[in-house]
Enzyme design. Structure first.
Site, PDB file in Angstrom:
ATOM      1  N   GLU A   1     -11.225  -9.360   2.646  1.00 16.34           N
ATOM      2  CA  GLU A   1      -9.950  -9.042   3.290  1.00 16.34           C
ATOM      3  C   GLU A   1     -10.245  -8.944   4.777  1.00 16.34           C
ATOM      4  O   GLU A   1     -11.008  -8.061   5.209  1.00 16.34           O
ATOM      5  CB  GLU A   1      -9.375  -7.723   2.752  1.00 16.34           C
ATOM      6  CG  GLU A   1      -8.065  -7.376   3.455  1.00 16.34           C
ATOM      7  CD  GLU A   1      -7.356  -6.161   2.869  1.00 16.34           C
ATOM      8  OE1 GLU A   1      -7.489  -5.908   1.655  1.00 16.34           O
ATOM      9  OE2 GLU A   1      -6.664  -5.470   3.638  1.00 16.34           O
TER      10      GLU A   1
ATOM     11  N   THR B   1      -8.487   3.548   8.385  1.00 11.94           N
ATOM     12  CA  THR B   1      -9.691   2.712   8.399  1.00 11.94           C
ATOM     13  C   THR B   1      -9.835   2.069   9.779  1.00 11.94           C
ATOM     14  O   THR B   1      -8.899   1.441  10.265  1.00 11.94           O
ATOM     15  CB  THR B   1      -9.583   1.620   7.313  1.00 11.94           C
ATOM     16  OG1 THR B   1      -9.106   2.235   6.123  1.00 11.94           O
ATOM     17  CG2 THR B   1     -10.912   0.966   7.058  1.00 11.94           C
TER      18      THR B   1
ATOM     19  N   HIS C   1      -5.651   3.627  -1.462  1.00 10.78           N
ATOM     20  CA  HIS C   1      -6.973   3.978  -0.932  1.00 10.78           C
ATOM     21  C   HIS C   1      -7.284   5.397  -1.401  1.00 10.78           C
ATOM     22  O   HIS C   1      -6.618   6.349  -0.980  1.00 10.78           O
ATOM     23  CB  HIS C   1      -6.952   3.897   0.596  1.00 10.78           C
ATOM     24  CG  HIS C   1      -8.276   4.127   1.254  1.00 10.78           C
ATOM     25  ND1 HIS C   1      -8.454   4.013   2.612  1.00 10.78           N
ATOM     26  CD2 HIS C   1      -9.489   4.459   0.754  1.00 10.78           C
ATOM     27  CE1 HIS C   1      -9.721   4.279   2.914  1.00 10.78           C
ATOM     28  NE2 HIS C   1     -10.370   4.559   1.805  1.00 10.78           N
TER      29      HIS C   1
ATOM     30  N   ARG D   1      -6.974  12.861   1.186  1.00  5.17           N
ATOM     31  CA  ARG D   1      -5.871  13.317   2.042  1.00  5.17           C
ATOM     32  C   ARG D   1      -4.510  12.792   1.561  1.00  5.17           C
ATOM     33  O   ARG D   1      -3.490  13.340   1.916  1.00  5.17           O
ATOM     34  CB  ARG D   1      -6.120  12.931   3.495  1.00  5.17           C
ATOM     35  CG  ARG D   1      -6.053  11.460   3.757  1.00  5.17           C
ATOM     36  CD  ARG D   1      -6.114  11.186   5.252  1.00  5.17           C
ATOM     37  NE  ARG D   1      -7.441  11.426   5.796  1.00  5.17           N
ATOM     38  CZ  ARG D   1      -7.917  10.795   6.877  1.00  5.17           C
ATOM     39  NH1 ARG D   1      -7.159   9.926   7.510  1.00  5.17           N
ATOM     40  NH2 ARG D   1      -9.123  11.024   7.327  1.00  5.17           N
TER      41      ARG D   1
ATOM     42  N   GLU E   1      -8.728   0.514  -2.792  1.00  3.49           N
ATOM     43  CA  GLU E   1      -9.615   0.497  -1.618  1.00  3.49           C
ATOM     44  C   GLU E   1     -10.517   1.707  -1.733  1.00  3.49           C
ATOM     45  O   GLU E   1     -10.040   2.824  -1.971  1.00  3.49           O
ATOM     46  CB  GLU E   1      -8.800   0.614  -0.330  1.00  3.49           C
ATOM     47  CG  GLU E   1      -7.885  -0.555  -0.078  1.00  3.49           C
ATOM     48  CD  GLU E   1      -6.968  -0.274   1.106  1.00  3.49           C
ATOM     49  OE1 GLU E   1      -7.044   0.823   1.705  1.00  3.49           O
ATOM     50  OE2 GLU E   1      -6.162  -1.142   1.421  1.00  3.49           O
TER      51      GLU E   1
ATOM     52  N   ARG F   1      -9.417   8.154  -0.806  1.00  6.53           N
ATOM     53  CA  ARG F   1     -10.385   8.562   0.204  1.00  6.53           C
ATOM     54  C   ARG F   1     -11.237   9.710  -0.315  1.00  6.53           C
ATOM     55  O   ARG F   1     -10.799  10.510  -1.143  1.00  6.53           O
ATOM     56  CB  ARG F   1      -9.665   9.013   1.476  1.00  6.53           C
ATOM     57  CG  ARG F   1      -8.877   7.908   2.162  1.00  6.53           C
ATOM     58  CD  ARG F   1      -8.325   8.409   3.483  1.00  6.53           C
ATOM     59  NE  ARG F   1      -9.404   8.733   4.374  1.00  6.53           N
ATOM     60  CZ  ARG F   1      -9.839   7.951   5.373  1.00  6.53           C
ATOM     61  NH1 ARG F   1      -9.252   6.816   5.622  1.00  6.53           N
ATOM     62  NH2 ARG F   1     -10.841   8.320   6.126  1.00  6.53           N
TER      63      ARG F   1
ATOM     64  N   ASN G   1       0.852  -1.192   0.000  1.00  5.95           N
ATOM     65  CA  ASN G   1       0.000   0.000   0.000  1.00  5.95           C
ATOM     66  C   ASN G   1       0.892   1.247   0.000  1.00  5.95           C
ATOM     67  O   ASN G   1       1.653   1.467   0.949  1.00  5.95           O
ATOM     68  CB  ASN G   1      -0.909  -0.041   1.240  1.00  5.95           C
ATOM     69  CG  ASN G   1      -1.868   1.127   1.269  1.00  5.95           C
ATOM     70  OD1 ASN G   1      -1.491   2.240   0.957  1.00  5.95           O
ATOM     71  ND2 ASN G   1      -3.106   0.883   1.663  1.00  5.95           N
TER      72      ASN G   1
ATOM     73  N   HIS H   1       1.042   6.210   1.829  1.00  2.00           N
ATOM     74  CA  HIS H   1       1.749   7.158   2.683  1.00  2.00           C
ATOM     75  C   HIS H   1       2.920   7.862   2.001  1.00  2.00           C
ATOM     76  O   HIS H   1       3.438   8.840   2.535  1.00  2.00           O
ATOM     77  CB  HIS H   1       2.106   6.517   4.024  1.00  2.00           C
ATOM     78  CG  HIS H   1       0.866   6.164   4.791  1.00  2.00           C
ATOM     79  ND1 HIS H   1      -0.154   7.079   4.980  1.00  2.00           N
ATOM     80  CD2 HIS H   1       0.433   5.006   5.346  1.00  2.00           C
ATOM     81  CE1 HIS H   1      -1.151   6.496   5.645  1.00  2.00           C
ATOM     82  NE2 HIS H   1      -0.817   5.240   5.865  1.00  2.00           N
TER      83      HIS H   1
ATOM     84  N   HIS I   1      -4.018  -4.811   7.607  1.00  2.00           N
ATOM     85  CA  HIS I   1      -4.161  -3.666   8.515  1.00  2.00           C
ATOM     86  C   HIS I   1      -3.316  -3.871   9.758  1.00  2.00           C
ATOM     87  O   HIS I   1      -3.498  -4.831  10.489  1.00  2.00           O
ATOM     88  CB  HIS I   1      -5.610  -3.363   8.903  1.00  2.00           C
ATOM     89  CG  HIS I   1      -5.813  -1.879   9.056  1.00  2.00           C
ATOM     90  ND1 HIS I   1      -5.294  -1.177  10.108  1.00  2.00           N
ATOM     91  CD2 HIS I   1      -6.402  -0.967   8.250  1.00  2.00           C
ATOM     92  CE1 HIS I   1      -5.580   0.108   9.943  1.00  2.00           C
ATOM     93  NE2 HIS I   1      -6.239   0.269   8.815  1.00  2.00           N
TER      94      HIS I   1
HETATM   95  N1  PXP Z   1      -6.082  -3.098   4.087  1.00  2.00           N
HETATM   96  C1  PXP Z   1      -7.028  -2.141   4.161  1.00  2.00           C
HETATM   97  C2  PXP Z   1      -8.415  -2.477   3.763  1.00  2.00           C
HETATM   98  C3  PXP Z   1      -6.708  -0.836   4.579  1.00  2.00           C
HETATM   99  O1  PXP Z   1      -7.676   0.116   4.662  1.00  2.00           O
HETATM  100  C4  PXP Z   1      -5.369  -0.538   4.897  1.00  2.00           C
HETATM  101  C5  PXP Z   1      -4.996   0.872   5.279  1.00  2.00           C
HETATM  102  O2  PXP Z   1      -5.183   1.714   4.189  1.00  2.00           O
HETATM  103  C6  PXP Z   1      -4.420  -1.570   4.801  1.00  2.00           C
HETATM  104  C7  PXP Z   1      -4.807  -2.844   4.409  1.00  2.00           C
HETATM  105  C8  PXP Z   1      -2.984  -1.343   5.148  1.00  2.00           C
HETATM  106  O3  PXP Z   1      -2.877  -1.062   6.509  1.00  2.00           O
HETATM  107  P1  PXP Z   1      -1.490  -0.625   7.134  1.00  2.00           P
HETATM  108  O4  PXP Z   1      -1.122   0.690   6.523  1.00  2.00           O
HETATM  109  O5  PXP Z   1      -1.766  -0.546   8.596  1.00  2.00           O
HETATM  110  O6  PXP Z   1      -0.493  -1.704   6.768  1.00  2.00           O
END
Ligand code: PXP
Length: 240
Positions: free
Chosen positions: A153, A103, A45, A51, A72, A47, A9, A12, A193
């Site tokens: 998921e 999330t 994601h 952001r 996402e 949003r 992901n 960030h 997550h």
């Molecule tokens: N899976 C989902 C559905 C999420 O919303 C997120 C955060 O955007 C992640 C995985 C990844 O989470 P993390 O950044 O805590 O690894």
């Protein structure tokens, strides 16, 4: 057993860029480096409040990503339009609250049944694989199995937040039970997550889980040692 696939992901990288409203760091470049280091999928994601990831990033990533692109998104009509336009390989439906830092939990499918059902139909029509982010809760998973989606998921946040070892074992067991139940109901099982380099192995041991989506811990390590090394180190932990 096959290794677990790694979805990286890259949100960030965009968080850092947006902090300065600058051009860098570019999540598209990050995605390409992550792929070179072995990522099996790039997850973003988009949003409602934009952001971090912007719609332009979705467009560019769709063109640049050579593995799979997983978007996402909240179950809203504007998101269905965006998914139908850019056609990611998959959409993971997540709940979204403007004030949240990240999330906060799985989607409550029982509470939002009609909206989710309609969103799933629209996304399937657009040719996108649909997954739903869900807490390890049997009733929710059972309800999802009736919606015609390909995958769930499982939310690992509670497991990841647990400090004491016995509690972590109990939370991992809930994830394992949910994974087993979902497989029996004909769903593919992904998870994510809060997973990091220390807590991921317990989740990797769950045989039903095919894919993990991991963001914050990889980006945090990438800031110190580089994205390629951060992805490679996580990939090593996903072997089984
Ligand atoms: N899976 C989902 C559905 C999420 O919303 C997120 C955060 O955007 C992640 C995985 C990844 O989470 P993390 O950044 O805590 O690894």
């Amino acid at each position: 057993m096959e290794p677990v696939r790694l979805g990286v992901n890259v949100d960030h990288f965009a968080t850092l860029r947006e902090a300065r409203k600058a051009q860098e760091p570019d999540p598209v470049a990050a995605a390409l480096y992550a792929e070179m280091a072995g990522a099996d999928q790039i997850t973003i994601h988009l949003r409602g409040d934009r952001r971090h990831i912007q719609e332009r990033d979705v467009d560019l990533l769709r063109k640049a990503v050579k593995t799979r692109l997983n978007l996402e998104a909240a179950a809203t009509p504007p998101m269905v339009t965006i998914a139908s336009t850019h056609k990611p390989d998959s959409v993971t439906l997540v709940p979204e609250r403007r004030e949240e830092v990240t999330t906060e939990g799985g989607l409550d499918v029982l509470l939002n049944q009609n909206l989710v059902r309609k969103t799933v139909v629209d996304l399937k029509e657009a040719g996108v694989l649909v997954s739903i982010f869900v807490d390890p809760d049997y009733d929710q998973i059972k309800a999802i199995s009736k919606l015609g989606v390909a995958a769930i998921e499982i939310n690992t946040a509670k497991y990841a937040e647990t400090r004491r070892d016995e509690q972590a074992a109990a939370e991992a067991d809930k994830v394992a039970q949910a994974a087993r139940a979902a497989t029996k109901l004909g769903l593919k099982v992904f998870a994510g997550h809060g997973l990091d380099y220390r807590n991921v192995r317990r989740i990797v041991q769950i045989p039903e889980i095919e894919e993990l989506n991991i963001g914050h811990s990889i980006v945090a390590r990438a800031a110190l040692v580089g994205i390629e090394r951060a992805v490679r180190e996580m990939k090593t932990l996903l072997a089984r």
